[in-house]
Design an enzyme around this catalytic site. Structure first.
Site, short mmCIF file in Angstrom:
data_model
loop_
_atom_site.label_atom_id
_atom_site.label_comp_id
_atom_site.label_asym_id
_atom_site.label_seq_id
_atom_site.Cartn_x
_atom_site.Cartn_y
_atom_site.Cartn_z
N SER A 124 0.83 -1.20 0.00
CA SER A 124 0.00 0.00 0.00
C SER A 124 0.87 1.25 0.00
O SER A 124 1.97 1.26 0.57
CB SER A 124 -0.87 -0.01 1.26
OG SER A 124 -1.43 1.25 1.47
N TYR A 149 -2.17 -1.08 10.67
CA TYR A 149 -2.43 -1.68 9.35
C TYR A 149 -1.24 -1.41 8.42
O TYR A 149 -0.69 -2.30 7.79
CB TYR A 149 -3.73 -1.12 8.75
CG TYR A 149 -3.78 -1.23 7.26
CD1 TYR A 149 -4.02 -2.45 6.65
CD2 TYR A 149 -3.53 -0.12 6.44
CE1 TYR A 149 -4.03 -2.56 5.26
CE2 TYR A 149 -3.53 -0.22 5.06
CZ TYR A 149 -3.78 -1.45 4.47
OH TYR A 149 -3.76 -1.55 3.11
N LYS A 153 1.91 -3.87 6.53
CA LYS A 153 2.35 -3.85 5.13
C LYS A 153 3.86 -3.63 5.05
O LYS A 153 4.57 -4.31 4.30
CB LYS A 153 1.62 -2.76 4.34
CG LYS A 153 0.12 -2.99 4.20
CD LYS A 153 -0.18 -4.21 3.34
CE LYS A 153 -1.64 -4.50 3.21
NZ LYS A 153 -1.92 -5.82 2.65
#
Ligand code: UDP
Length: 336
Positions: A124, A149, A153
Site C-alpha cells: 500500500s 495496518y 504492510k
C-alpha cells in the site's frame, strides 16, 4: 501451473481473478470468507465462463495450506489476504499484527516447502508514511507508518526483502496500491464493505443509493486545490491488470521489487463527489466535517516505474470509475 490467490474473494482479489482467467491463467483461491461472500465465486464464474478451485481456509492454517499445495500445482502466488481497516487496526493492533504477519509467514514457509518462488504482494502507498514529499517514488526512504495496518504492510515488505536476500531464486513484486475504486463494468462484482464504509467511494455510493443520509467531507481547510483531501484514485480493473503484469514480470526476474500502482494524478474529495453526481445523474448530499485524525492532505503516485518494468499504466478515467461503481451499487444495493 496455477496461480494461487489468497483473499481471492475480496474486492481486489476477485477483480484480479477475473482478469487472470480472461488472460488464460488457471486460478486457485484460498479465502476464509471472513470479510467476503461466497457468492462472489459464482459471479466470477458467470463473468468469465471459467471455473476456479476454491479452498475456504485461513492462510495461517499451515496444514490446510499444505493440503492445498499438495493437491494443486501452484507456480505463483498473489497474496491479498489480510485485514485492511485502518481505524480498526488502531483499536485492535495485536489482531492485525497476528493475522497479517502470521498468514504471510505461513504462506512463505509452505511455498518454500513446495518450491514455489513467484510472489506478488498487496502492499500500500501507506508505507510512504507522513514525511515523504509528493509524488511518491519507490526510491524514497521508508521510515514508518501512521497506523498498525500500514505497519503490517511495511513489516511484510521487509520480511519479503529478507527472504529474497536469502533465497536467490525467489521473485517478489511489492505492489504499492494507491486508492482503488470502481467495479467490474458488468456490475456483477464490486466492493462490498460490511457495516458503515470507512473509505470515500463506498460511502458516496451508499449515500447515492439512499442507504446513508449524507457524506461527511473530512476537512475543507487543507492546502489543496479546494481545501479537501487529495488522493490518487485507480480503477480496480486497471489495478487487476497491474497484477497480471506483475505476475508476468515475476516469472522472469528474481529479487524484490517495489512498484507503485497509481494513476499519477490527484483528485480532491469534492471533485469526486461532483464527478460521481454528474456522471450518474444522482445527488450526493454532503456536509463539511472536521478533519479525520491521521489523514494526510494530499498524495499521489509517480507511476513511471510500473510503466517501465511492467509496461502498465492506468487507463480508465475518473468518469469510468464513478460510472462502474454506480452500476455495481445500484444493481446490488445490499451487496452480494
Ligand atoms: N473522506 C471523506 N469522507 C469519508 C471518507 C473519506 O471526506 O467518509 C476523505 C478522506 O479524508 C481522504 C479521502 O476521502 O481525503 C480518501 O479517504 P479514504 O479513506 O477513501 O482513503 P485513504 O485516506 O486511506 O487514502
Amino acid at each position: 501451473m496455477k496461480v494461487l490467490l489468497t483473499g481471492g474473494a475480496g474486492y481486489i482479489g476477485s477483480h484480479t481473478c477475473v482478469e487472470l482467467l480472461n488472460q488464460g491463467y488457471e486460478v486457485v483461491i484460498a479465502d476464509d470468507f471472513s470479510n467476503s461472500k461466497p457468492e462472489v465465486i459464482n459471479r466470477i464464474k458467470e463473468i468469465t465462463g471459467k471455473d476456479v478451485d476454491v479452498y475456504p481456509i485461513d492462510v495461517a492454517d499451515k496444514n490446510a495450506m499444505k493440503k492445498l499445495f499438495s493437491e494443486q500445482s501452484i507456480g505463483s502466488v498473489i497474496h491479498f489476504a489480510g485485514y485492511k481497516a485502518v481505524g480498526e487496526s488502531c483499536q485492535k493492533p495485536l489482531m492485525y499484527y497476528r493475522n497479517n504477519i502470521d498468514a504471510t509467514l505461513t504462506l512463505l514457509e509452505v511455498m518454500e516447502e513446495f518450491g514455489v518462488n513467484k510472489f506478488v504482494f498487496s502492499s500500500s502507498a501507506t508505507v510512504y508514511g507522513e514525511n515523504n514529499p509528493i509524488p511518491y517514488v519507490e526510491t524514497m526512504p521508508i521510515t514508518g507508518c501512521t497506523n498498525p495496518y500500514g505497519w503490517t504492510k511495511l513489516m511484510i515488505e521487509q520480511i519479503l526483502k529478507d527472504a529474497c536476500a536469502a533465497n536467490k531464486e525467489l521473485s517478489v513484486v511489492l505492489l504499492r496500491y494507491f486508492n482503488p475504486i470502481g467495479a467490474h463494468p458488468s456490475g456483477r462484482i464490486g466492493e462490498d464493505p460490511s457495516g458503515i464504509p470507512n473509505n470515500l467511494l463506498p460511502y458516496v455510493a451508499k449515500v447515492a443509493v439512499g442507504k446513508l443520509p449524507k457524506l461527511g467531507v473530512f476537512g475543507n481547510d487543507y492546502p489543496t486545490v479546494d481545501g479537501t483531501g487529495v488522493r490518487d484514485y485507480i480503477h480496480v480493473v486497471d489495478l487487476a491488470k497491474g497484477h497480471a503484469a506483475a505476475l508476468a514480470y515475476a516469472e522472469n526476474h528474481t529479487g524484490a521489487e517495489a512498484i507503485n500502482l497509481g494513476s499519477g494524478k490527484g483528485h480532491s474529495v469534492l471533485e469526486i463527489v461532483n464527478t460521481f453526481s454528474r456522471v450518474n445523474n444522482v445527488p450526493v448530499p454532503y456536509e463539511i466535517k472536521p478533519r479525520r485524525e491521521g489523514d494526510l492532505p494530499e498524495f499521489y503516485a509517480n507511476a513511471e516505474k510500473a510503466k517501465e518494468l511492467l509496461d502498465w499504466t492506468a487507463e480508465l478515467t475518473l468518469e469510468d470509475m464513478c460510472r462502474d461503481l454506480w452500476n455495481w451499487q445500484s444493481n446490488n444495493p445490499d451487496g452480494y
